[in-house]
Scaffold this active site. Structure first.
Site, PDB file in Angstrom:
ATOM      1  N   HIS A 121     -37.304  50.137 -30.061  1.00 44.47           N
ATOM      2  CA  HIS A 121     -36.182  50.667 -30.838  1.00 44.47           C
ATOM      3  C   HIS A 121     -35.781  49.606 -31.869  1.00 44.47           C
ATOM      4  O   HIS A 121     -35.908  48.408 -31.603  1.00 44.47           O
ATOM      5  CB  HIS A 121     -35.032  50.919 -29.859  1.00 44.47           C
ATOM      6  CG  HIS A 121     -33.863  51.662 -30.408  1.00 44.47           C
ATOM      7  ND1 HIS A 121     -32.899  51.067 -31.183  1.00 44.47           N
ATOM      8  CD2 HIS A 121     -33.486  52.946 -30.276  1.00 44.47           C
ATOM      9  CE1 HIS A 121     -31.973  51.966 -31.503  1.00 44.47           C
ATOM     10  NE2 HIS A 121     -32.305  53.108 -30.961  1.00 44.47           N
ATOM     11  N   ASP A 198     -35.031  45.949 -22.422  1.00 40.15           N
ATOM     12  CA  ASP A 198     -34.103  46.932 -22.967  1.00 40.15           C
ATOM     13  C   ASP A 198     -34.129  48.134 -22.024  1.00 40.15           C
ATOM     14  O   ASP A 198     -35.071  48.929 -22.043  1.00 40.15           O
ATOM     15  CB  ASP A 198     -34.563  47.289 -24.383  1.00 40.15           C
ATOM     16  CG  ASP A 198     -33.813  48.481 -24.960  1.00 40.15           C
ATOM     17  OD1 ASP A 198     -32.951  49.041 -24.263  1.00 40.15           O
ATOM     18  OD2 ASP A 198     -34.117  48.840 -26.116  1.00 40.15           O
ATOM     19  N   GLN A 201     -33.039  53.410 -21.630  1.00 41.69           N
ATOM     20  CA  GLN A 201     -33.575  54.690 -21.140  1.00 41.69           C
ATOM     21  C   GLN A 201     -34.020  54.594 -19.688  1.00 41.69           C
ATOM     22  O   GLN A 201     -34.345  55.613 -19.080  1.00 41.69           O
ATOM     23  CB  GLN A 201     -34.770  55.137 -22.008  1.00 41.69           C
ATOM     24  CG  GLN A 201     -34.442  55.320 -23.466  1.00 41.69           C
ATOM     25  CD  GLN A 201     -33.442  56.454 -23.706  1.00 41.69           C
ATOM     26  OE1 GLN A 201     -33.231  57.324 -22.864  1.00 41.69           O
ATOM     27  NE2 GLN A 201     -32.815  56.440 -24.870  1.00 41.69           N
ATOM     28  N   LYS A 224     -25.522  56.448 -22.315  1.00 39.53           N
ATOM     29  CA  LYS A 224     -26.768  57.137 -21.923  1.00 39.53           C
ATOM     30  C   LYS A 224     -26.831  57.318 -20.414  1.00 39.53           C
ATOM     31  O   LYS A 224     -27.739  57.945 -19.889  1.00 39.53           O
ATOM     32  CB  LYS A 224     -27.974  56.339 -22.414  1.00 39.53           C
ATOM     33  CG  LYS A 224     -27.994  56.289 -23.949  1.00 39.53           C
ATOM     34  CD  LYS A 224     -29.178  55.549 -24.467  1.00 39.53           C
ATOM     35  CE  LYS A 224     -28.964  55.149 -25.904  1.00 39.53           C
ATOM     36  NZ  LYS A 224     -29.609  56.031 -26.861  1.00 39.53           N
ATOM     37  N   CYS A 361     -35.151  55.818 -34.525  1.00 42.84           N
ATOM     38  CA  CYS A 361     -34.946  54.357 -34.665  1.00 42.84           C
ATOM     39  C   CYS A 361     -36.157  53.587 -34.180  1.00 42.84           C
ATOM     40  O   CYS A 361     -36.018  52.535 -33.519  1.00 42.84           O
ATOM     41  CB  CYS A 361     -33.688  53.889 -33.933  1.00 42.84           C
ATOM     42  SG  CYS A 361     -32.190  54.622 -34.555  1.00 42.84           S
TER      43      CYS A 361
END
Ligand code: PMP
Length: 403
Positions: A121, A198, A201, A224, A361
């Site tokens: 991202h 990261d 998700q 999220k 992104c």
């Protein structure tokens, strides 16, 4: 073709007042809808329990401080870390920028290298580019396998002792590819590099335990994870955080201020200047309770089943090209031959199916896939086979309209 089952195995749709009957919300990778317990926690937070934290000596403020710090403990437990290693930030983007500025900005020297992957991202690319430019470091990029995972064999072959920092998505927001986070960490550590994951998700879709992974930094965003916007988490190993300078100056992050000299609070306070997003933190606590009440193993199995159904059904439509691996976590990116993804999304919206279309992104990933954009369906706890049926019906309509 049609998908006939109408099961919603987790049976939680009624917890989500913002999802009306008949609306297939398939954009959870962008942001998740909020369950009632989170909305209630936000209401209570700004309602009968509202006061500031950390400063007030009166009872209401002391209670709010306890609730705020209890949320920090909850977050730490949720990801297998310690409360003093758990920093509240605005979101994953701020968490990555904090590590880029306060760790990489002070540790990297000219000639050092940073290792990223093709599928990152922008928020896990641009902060590293900014710090690399500042300190004279270089960035290398790990390629993808044929089925669109981060290629860890390639990573092992290309990493050198000059690589001081590796930053990778635990789950891709475009493809749903799941990283073998332990192996990536071992490879990074084999040359003495630090690794940031990261987890934007991953945290809503898989059980995550930073101690088991062994990584150095982990970031994610509350919105999220069925929680509020404006709140996220940076977790970092205590010895790294202890050695890092503050991110921003202001109230709460100090030990003692004089005009001659200011000393700073230890982590996590050192990195939390100013009045925090108190109610966001309370909402995040409620979101974690909600998600664990369902169970992350169940959520993962549920979303994997939806991905399998969606890929099978979409794969039977000749003009559809699927991206990503078959076992992706809750996210399916695809293209319809000859139709721009924005047109796909617009036609689907006419049939009450909400998907995302664009570069997500992740422009370098689009370049690697050789497309300007993809259409993306992403799932959450509230989705069921009827949503996939609606998606497939919509795509069949797209193919009819565009011949
Ligand atoms: N990384 C990934 C993998 C993401 O999906 C996102 C959000 N799309 C981000 C980082 C950035 O998160 P935020 O905008 O909440 O800071």
């Amino acid at each position: 073709m049609s998908v006939t089952t109408d099961t919603r195995p987790l049976d939680v749709l009624t917890d989500f007042p913002a999802i009306p009957a008949g609306w297939a919300y398939l954009d959870t990778a962008a942001t998740s809808q909020k369950p009632r317990p989170v909305l209630d926690a936000i209401n209570r937070g700004y309602g009968e329990t509202y006061a500031t934290v950390h400063r007030g000596v009166y009872q209401r403020s002391a209670d709010m401080t306890l609730a705020f710090e209890a949320a920090r403990e909850r977050v730490a437990q949720f990801i297998g870390g310690q409360p003093n290693e758990t920093i509240f930030v605005r979101g994953a983007t701020e968490g990555i920028n904090l590590v880029a500025q306060c760790w990489a900005g002070t540790q990297l020297r000219p000639g050092d290298r940073i290792l990223l992957s093709t599928l990152e991202h922008h928020s896990n690319i641009v902060p590293w580019q900014m710090v690399a430019e500042k300190v004279g470091a270089e960035i290398d990029v790990i390629p993808l396998t044929a089925d669109h995972r981060i290629d860890l064999d390639a990573m092992a072959a290309m990493i050198t002792p000059a690589h001081k920092l590796v930053a990778l998505a635990h789950v891709s927001n475009v493809l749903g590819s799941v990283l073998d986070a332990r192996r990536a960490t071992e490879i990074a550590h084999s040359v003495g590099a630090r690794i940031l994951l990261d987890g934007c998700q991953a945290v809503p879709r898989l059980p995550v335990n930073v101690a088991e992974i062994g990584c150095d930094f982990y970031v994610f965003s509350g919105h999220k994870l069925y929680g509020p916007t404006g709140i996220g988490v940076l977790w970092g190993k205590a010895e790294l955080l202890d050695a890092m300078p503050p991110y921003q100056g202001g109230g709460s992050m100090i030990d003692r201020v004089t005009f001659a000299r200011t000393t700073y609070a230890p982590p996590p306070g050192r990195f939390e200047a100013g009045t925090p997003h108190i109610v966001g933190v309370l909402g995040l606590h409620a979101a974690m309770d909600y998600v664990e009440g369902i169970g992350l193993d169940r959520i993962h199995a549920h979303e994997t089943a939806l991905v399998t159904q969606a890929r099978e059904a979409l794969g039977q439509i000749n003009s559809v090209r699927l991206f990503g691996p078959d076992d992706s976590a809750g996210i399916v990116s695809f293209a319809v031959e000859g139709v721009h993804p924005h047109d796909v999304a617009t036609i689907l919206d006419e049939g009450s199916v909400a998907i995302r279309a664009g570069h997500h992104c992740a422009q370098p990933l689009m370049d690697a896939l050789g497309v300007p954009a993809t259409a993306r369906a992403s799932f959450g706890v509230y989705n069921g086979a009827d949503d996939i049926a609606a998606l497939v019906k919509g795509i069949e309509r797209v193919t009819r309209i565009f011949g």
